[in-house]
Scaffold this motif. Sequence first.
Motif, short mmCIF file in Angstrom:
data_model
loop_
_atom_site.label_atom_id
_atom_site.label_comp_id
_atom_site.label_asym_id
_atom_site.label_seq_id
_atom_site.Cartn_x
_atom_site.Cartn_y
_atom_site.Cartn_z
N ASN A 76 0.85 -1.19 0.00
CA ASN A 76 0.00 0.00 0.00
C ASN A 76 0.89 1.24 0.00
O ASN A 76 1.60 1.50 0.98
N VAL A 77 0.88 2.00 -1.10
CA VAL A 77 1.69 3.22 -1.20
C VAL A 77 0.95 4.34 -0.47
O VAL A 77 -0.15 4.72 -0.86
N LEU A 78 1.54 4.87 0.59
CA LEU A 78 0.86 5.86 1.42
C LEU A 78 0.88 7.24 0.77
O LEU A 78 1.82 7.62 0.07
N ALA A 79 -0.19 7.99 1.04
CA ALA A 79 -0.31 9.37 0.56
C ALA A 79 0.37 10.32 1.53
O ALA A 79 0.62 9.98 2.70
N ALA A 80 0.66 11.53 1.05
CA ALA A 80 1.37 12.50 1.87
C ALA A 80 0.62 12.87 3.14
O ALA A 80 1.25 13.26 4.14
N ASP A 81 -0.71 12.75 3.14
CA ASP A 81 -1.49 13.09 4.32
C ASP A 81 -1.76 11.89 5.23
O ASP A 81 -2.61 11.96 6.12
N GLN A 82 -1.03 10.79 5.04
CA GLN A 82 -1.24 9.58 5.84
C GLN A 82 -0.09 9.31 6.80
O GLN A 82 0.19 8.16 7.15
N GLN A 83 0.57 10.38 7.25
CA GLN A 83 1.70 10.19 8.17
C GLN A 83 1.26 9.56 9.48
O GLN A 83 1.98 8.74 10.06
N ASP A 84 0.06 9.91 9.96
CA ASP A 84 -0.44 9.31 11.20
C ASP A 84 -0.65 7.81 11.03
O ASP A 84 -0.35 7.01 11.93
N LEU A 85 -1.17 7.41 9.88
CA LEU A 85 -1.36 5.98 9.61
C LEU A 85 0.00 5.29 9.53
O LEU A 85 0.15 4.16 10.05
#
Length: 396
Positions: A76-85
Amino acid sequence: METSHSFDPALFRETLGHYPTGVAVVTAIDDTGRPVGMVVGSFTSVSLDPPLVAYLPTRSSGSYARLRTSRHFCVNVLAADQQDLCGRFASRAEDKFEGVEWEPAAEGSPVLAGAVGWIECEVTEELDGGDHVIVVGRVLDLAVQRPTLPLLFFQGGYGRFALPSPVASSDPELIESAQMAEVVRGPLEALARELGADCSVMARVGDEAVFVSVTSRGGHEAGSLAVGHRIPLIPPVGTVFCAQAPDDEVERWLSRAKASDEDRASFRKNLAAVRRHGYSLSLVPQVSTDRVALMSDYSGVDVMPVHERRIRQMISESASLYEPVLDPDQTHDLHSVIVPMPTDEEQTRLALRLSGLPHGATVERVEEWIAALSRVAHEGAALLRERAGRAAAARP
């Protein structure tokens, strides 16, 4: 594995830390039927034929010990706004999936909500990678779930790409164009009410047209054009801005289409028609396309290559809709009417546009629309000349 060189591990990490890496979460369903996931910064494509990818977990990872009990995994390639995840899956939480929204891929591996994209794989082999394992997987399925900026790891911290604004370098030109457009705001608002249509002013800024004024028949609505929306001037788009352009500028405009000789000849024919008539027309496409949504994505802060590809595709697919020959015995569904605003400048900077027009228009009705929009354009040009004259008289 023996090494022939000895150096400070901190220096090793610092040096390699200057190379940014994407951040992904590898997920699977372990042998107990529970979801498991771990953050990896070392993920790479390996082969196109056959389609292979790899990720490199540390040998000592407890999460990897559970991951390797499954024959399948999902990157799963994380998005820039998914740092908390990202932080959650990098933590030592007992249940990292608590409160995390996900759906199973075809083989059951968790696909995380909001990820940029996902790749489900079948493990083909595990290779020695020193204190890491090189896990190679054959790609079974994949998708771009959310085309946006990815999360990056760089020099020990998380971040994102800082993309330059495509119009930032032309801000003075854009501001001046917006100020020029103000002179026709009143007449355009009156025309929008009269015709039950949308009126806007487009400014040429570099190789794009930017909407600097938008007047909607019913006020601003979700999904409607907005100030700041942009569209690249790729043939057949942009004929009104090239109508007065010199030959070298026309050739540069034509080259942006990357089209066949036949298509280029068609674009030249369109340009000749606009030069002859003094306006540009386009028809409503038979297959509905949300052009405003494509322009909105292309105009956003996080514009991605995929957004440019999509708007290019839309322009290419609509090429046959521009500069139609209207049959006086038929009615027509027009998508837009565009006329240039005359100025004393060598090239056209501003153009007025009608859209959201009533369908089923006769040729006579279309001619009335063109005449009404042209009157506003000439009125605006006269006001601009007056303003320029007053400014020149005021100078010492």
